[in-house]
Design a protein around this motif. Sequence first.
Motif, PDB file in Angstrom:
ATOM      1  N   LYS A  15      43.938  48.140  33.750  1.00 46.60           N
ATOM      2  CA  LYS A  15      44.422  49.525  33.890  1.00 46.60           C
ATOM      3  C   LYS A  15      44.985  49.768  35.300  1.00 46.60           C
ATOM      4  O   LYS A  15      46.086  50.290  35.458  1.00 46.60           O
ATOM      5  CB  LYS A  15      43.274  50.522  33.607  1.00 46.60           C
ATOM      6  CG  LYS A  15      42.697  50.397  32.200  1.00 46.60           C
ATOM      7  CD  LYS A  15      41.543  51.367  31.966  1.00 46.60           C
ATOM      8  CE  LYS A  15      40.287  51.048  32.754  1.00 46.60           C
ATOM      9  NZ  LYS A  15      39.629  49.789  32.403  1.00 46.60           N
ATOM     10  N   THR A  16      44.213  49.386  36.313  1.00 46.31           N
ATOM     11  CA  THR A  16      44.679  49.606  37.692  1.00 46.31           C
ATOM     12  C   THR A  16      45.918  48.749  37.971  1.00 46.31           C
ATOM     13  O   THR A  16      46.851  49.183  38.655  1.00 46.31           O
ATOM     14  CB  THR A  16      43.554  49.268  38.699  1.00 46.31           C
ATOM     15  OG1 THR A  16      42.404  50.038  38.352  1.00 46.31           O
ATOM     16  CG2 THR A  16      43.956  49.616  40.116  1.00 46.31           C
ATOM     17  N   THR A  17      45.935  47.560  37.409  1.00 49.57           N
ATOM     18  CA  THR A  17      47.098  46.679  37.583  1.00 49.57           C
ATOM     19  C   THR A  17      48.343  47.344  37.006  1.00 49.57           C
ATOM     20  O   THR A  17      49.427  47.285  37.593  1.00 49.57           O
ATOM     21  CB  THR A  17      46.837  45.322  36.869  1.00 49.57           C
ATOM     22  OG1 THR A  17      45.600  44.803  37.344  1.00 49.57           O
ATOM     23  CG2 THR A  17      47.948  44.331  37.142  1.00 49.57           C
ATOM     24  N   VAL A  44      36.009  51.275  43.895  1.00 53.25           N
ATOM     25  CA  VAL A  44      36.864  50.445  44.748  1.00 53.25           C
ATOM     26  C   VAL A  44      38.322  50.519  44.312  1.00 53.25           C
ATOM     27  O   VAL A  44      39.223  50.274  45.099  1.00 53.25           O
ATOM     28  CB  VAL A  44      36.399  48.965  44.826  1.00 53.25           C
ATOM     29  CG1 VAL A  44      35.148  48.837  45.653  1.00 53.25           C
ATOM     30  CG2 VAL A  44      36.188  48.384  43.458  1.00 53.25           C
ATOM     31  N   ASP A  45      38.554  50.907  43.050  1.00 57.51           N
ATOM     32  CA  ASP A  45      39.947  51.013  42.589  1.00 57.51           C
ATOM     33  C   ASP A  45      40.732  51.999  43.453  1.00 57.51           C
ATOM     34  O   ASP A  45      41.897  51.775  43.763  1.00 57.51           O
ATOM     35  CB  ASP A  45      40.011  51.513  41.140  1.00 57.51           C
ATOM     36  CG  ASP A  45      39.765  50.388  40.153  1.00 57.51           C
ATOM     37  OD1 ASP A  45      39.508  49.261  40.603  1.00 57.51           O
ATOM     38  OD2 ASP A  45      39.834  50.651  38.946  1.00 57.51           O
ATOM     39  N   SER A  46      40.070  53.101  43.827  1.00 56.97           N
ATOM     40  CA  SER A  46      40.793  54.114  44.592  1.00 56.97           C
ATOM     41  C   SER A  46      41.260  53.537  45.927  1.00 56.97           C
ATOM     42  O   SER A  46      42.300  53.913  46.449  1.00 56.97           O
ATOM     43  CB  SER A  46      39.917  55.340  44.819  1.00 56.97           C
ATOM     44  OG  SER A  46      38.737  54.960  45.478  1.00 56.97           O
ATOM     45  N   VAL A  90      45.825  59.460  34.739  1.00 53.25           N
ATOM     46  CA  VAL A  90      44.369  59.412  34.835  1.00 53.25           C
ATOM     47  C   VAL A  90      43.895  58.055  34.356  1.00 53.25           C
ATOM     48  O   VAL A  90      44.112  57.687  33.200  1.00 53.25           O
ATOM     49  CB  VAL A  90      43.706  60.495  33.954  1.00 53.25           C
ATOM     50  CG1 VAL A  90      42.191  60.460  34.118  1.00 53.25           C
ATOM     51  CG2 VAL A  90      44.240  61.880  34.303  1.00 53.25           C
ATOM     52  N   GLU A  91      43.306  57.289  35.248  1.00 50.41           N
ATOM     53  CA  GLU A  91      42.675  56.032  34.812  1.00 50.41           C
ATOM     54  C   GLU A  91      41.217  56.315  34.521  1.00 50.41           C
ATOM     55  O   GLU A  91      40.450  56.682  35.401  1.00 50.41           O
ATOM     56  CB  GLU A  91      42.769  54.940  35.891  1.00 50.41           C
ATOM     57  CG  GLU A  91      42.032  53.681  35.414  1.00 50.41           C
ATOM     58  CD  GLU A  91      41.934  52.545  36.428  1.00 50.41           C
ATOM     59  OE1 GLU A  91      42.755  52.476  37.359  1.00 50.41           O
ATOM     60  OE2 GLU A  91      41.019  51.718  36.261  1.00 50.41           O
ATOM     61  N   THR A  92      40.843  56.177  33.274  1.00 55.84           N
ATOM     62  CA  THR A  92      39.441  56.449  32.931  1.00 55.84           C
ATOM     63  C   THR A  92      38.607  55.213  33.229  1.00 55.84           C
ATOM     64  O   THR A  92      39.124  54.106  33.315  1.00 55.84           O
ATOM     65  CB  THR A  92      39.282  56.781  31.435  1.00 55.84           C
ATOM     66  OG1 THR A  92      39.437  55.568  30.683  1.00 55.84           O
ATOM     67  CG2 THR A  92      40.307  57.787  30.978  1.00 55.84           C
ATOM     68  N   VAL A 257      32.962  42.174  37.672  1.00 58.98           N
ATOM     69  CA  VAL A 257      32.495  42.305  39.058  1.00 58.98           C
ATOM     70  C   VAL A 257      33.645  42.825  39.897  1.00 58.98           C
ATOM     71  O   VAL A 257      34.776  42.321  39.802  1.00 58.98           O
ATOM     72  CB  VAL A 257      32.033  40.948  39.656  1.00 58.98           C
ATOM     73  CG1 VAL A 257      31.557  41.138  41.095  1.00 58.98           C
ATOM     74  CG2 VAL A 257      30.926  40.323  38.823  1.00 58.98           C
ATOM     75  N   LYS A 258      33.363  43.860  40.655  1.00 57.26           N
ATOM     76  CA  LYS A 258      34.367  44.347  41.606  1.00 57.26           C
ATOM     77  C   LYS A 258      33.669  44.537  42.940  1.00 57.26           C
ATOM     78  O   LYS A 258      32.470  44.734  42.992  1.00 57.26           O
ATOM     79  CB  LYS A 258      34.921  45.700  41.154  1.00 57.26           C
ATOM     80  CG  LYS A 258      35.745  45.605  39.913  1.00 57.26           C
ATOM     81  CD  LYS A 258      36.675  46.770  39.766  1.00 57.26           C
ATOM     82  CE  LYS A 258      35.991  47.979  39.216  1.00 57.26           C
ATOM     83  NZ  LYS A 258      36.953  48.999  38.763  1.00 57.26           N
ATOM     84  N   GLY A 259      34.415  44.486  43.993  1.00 57.53           N
ATOM     85  CA  GLY A 259      33.775  44.728  45.274  1.00 57.53           C
ATOM     86  C   GLY A 259      34.732  44.555  46.418  1.00 57.53           C
ATOM     87  O   GLY A 259      35.891  44.162  46.228  1.00 57.53           O
TER      88      GLY A 259
END
Length: 321
Positions: A15-17, A44-46, A90-92, A257-259
């Motif tokens: 989605k973010t991509t 972290v997406d923001s 809007v990215e949910t 996993v995100k970070g």
Amino acid sequence: MISSFVITGFLGVGKTTMLTNSVKQYFPDKKIAIVVNEFGDIGVDSKVLTNVYSEVLEISEGCICCQLAEEFESGVSEIIEKYDPEIIFVETSGASEPFPIFLSLQNLGISVEGVICVVDSKNFDAYKENSTAQYQLGGSNIIVMNKTDLISDEEAMAVEAEIREVKEKFDIKNTMTGKPVFKNYVLHRAEQGLVNKEVFEGIYRVEELIELALDHKHLDHTVKDSLTQKVAYFTTDIKFQDVDDILEKLPKNIYRVKGVVSVEDVHNAIFVNYAFGDVSFEELPEYDGKSLLIFIGENIDKDVAELCDASDTLSLPRFSI
Ligand SMILES: Nc1nc2c(ncn2[C@@H]2O[C@H](COP(=O)(O)OP(=O)(O)OP(=O)(O)O)[C@@H](O)[C@H]2O)c(=O)[nH]1
Ligand SMILES: [Mg+2]
């Protein structure tokens, strides 16, 4: 009237991509605001999206569809007042349903041009039984089969058939009339979230919301699916290899996993993005906060604790979510 799109889809599907690759490219002259909601309270997406867009609103705690309608609506009103955007995306969170967000946007007098459900074509089989994923497909009118670079044409055809089957089975219906809320839907294929422009052109405008399903029952999906997250912090200085080692040891039930981590051997902090066995890294020049990894999956508490015990560098906070 302000237009909007809702981008939904399971954890890590892209989605973010899509927001960073397609949207930016297709609307260079438009004032765009992004609202991003992430599973859990650390987003972290923001941080990634603010590198690309000037107006990013992070709704970070919980999931917008369950508890945050009010915060969502007041946040969106504020961004409209301050920035006067022409289009809002809007990215949910990967763990929330799109329909309540759709209703909130309508409540605010914003036109919803489409609800886009991004699908991870390579890993669809691994998550298609998940009830949240099924409702995300059911509640959308544009489906984007992403990550087609990772599968063959034959596999793509098989996945498309599976997607259509799930879509039709879970298509959201008006509870009064029993008719589908969306008259029809379209399916596109994409790589790295790059879709045809027509996806966003409003030609698939949600023309006819037959009648809002006012008594739409919210699915308690986070409990049902046992989706949980754990945040672990790095306690000592680390090398890039340490992060790689941790990701190699992940059990199967941790699928996301995100970070953000600062490592000794790379100048900028690194955004770590892992989904279903695949990982990517991106430099984040502006970041000077803590180094952390967010683990998301099903019943993962014990596994994350074990990972932390096995690693010399990771530790869970005493009060973790
Ligand atoms: N090979 C391949 N990788 C992709 C593609 N699209 C996205 N990715 C990778 O998939 C991972 C997850 O992408 P994101 O865009 O962060 O996914 P997301 O849906 O926003 O994730 P959440 O917000 O956490 O649910 C990243 O490592 C991306 O680089 C694609 O088309 N092909
Ligand atoms: Mg995202």
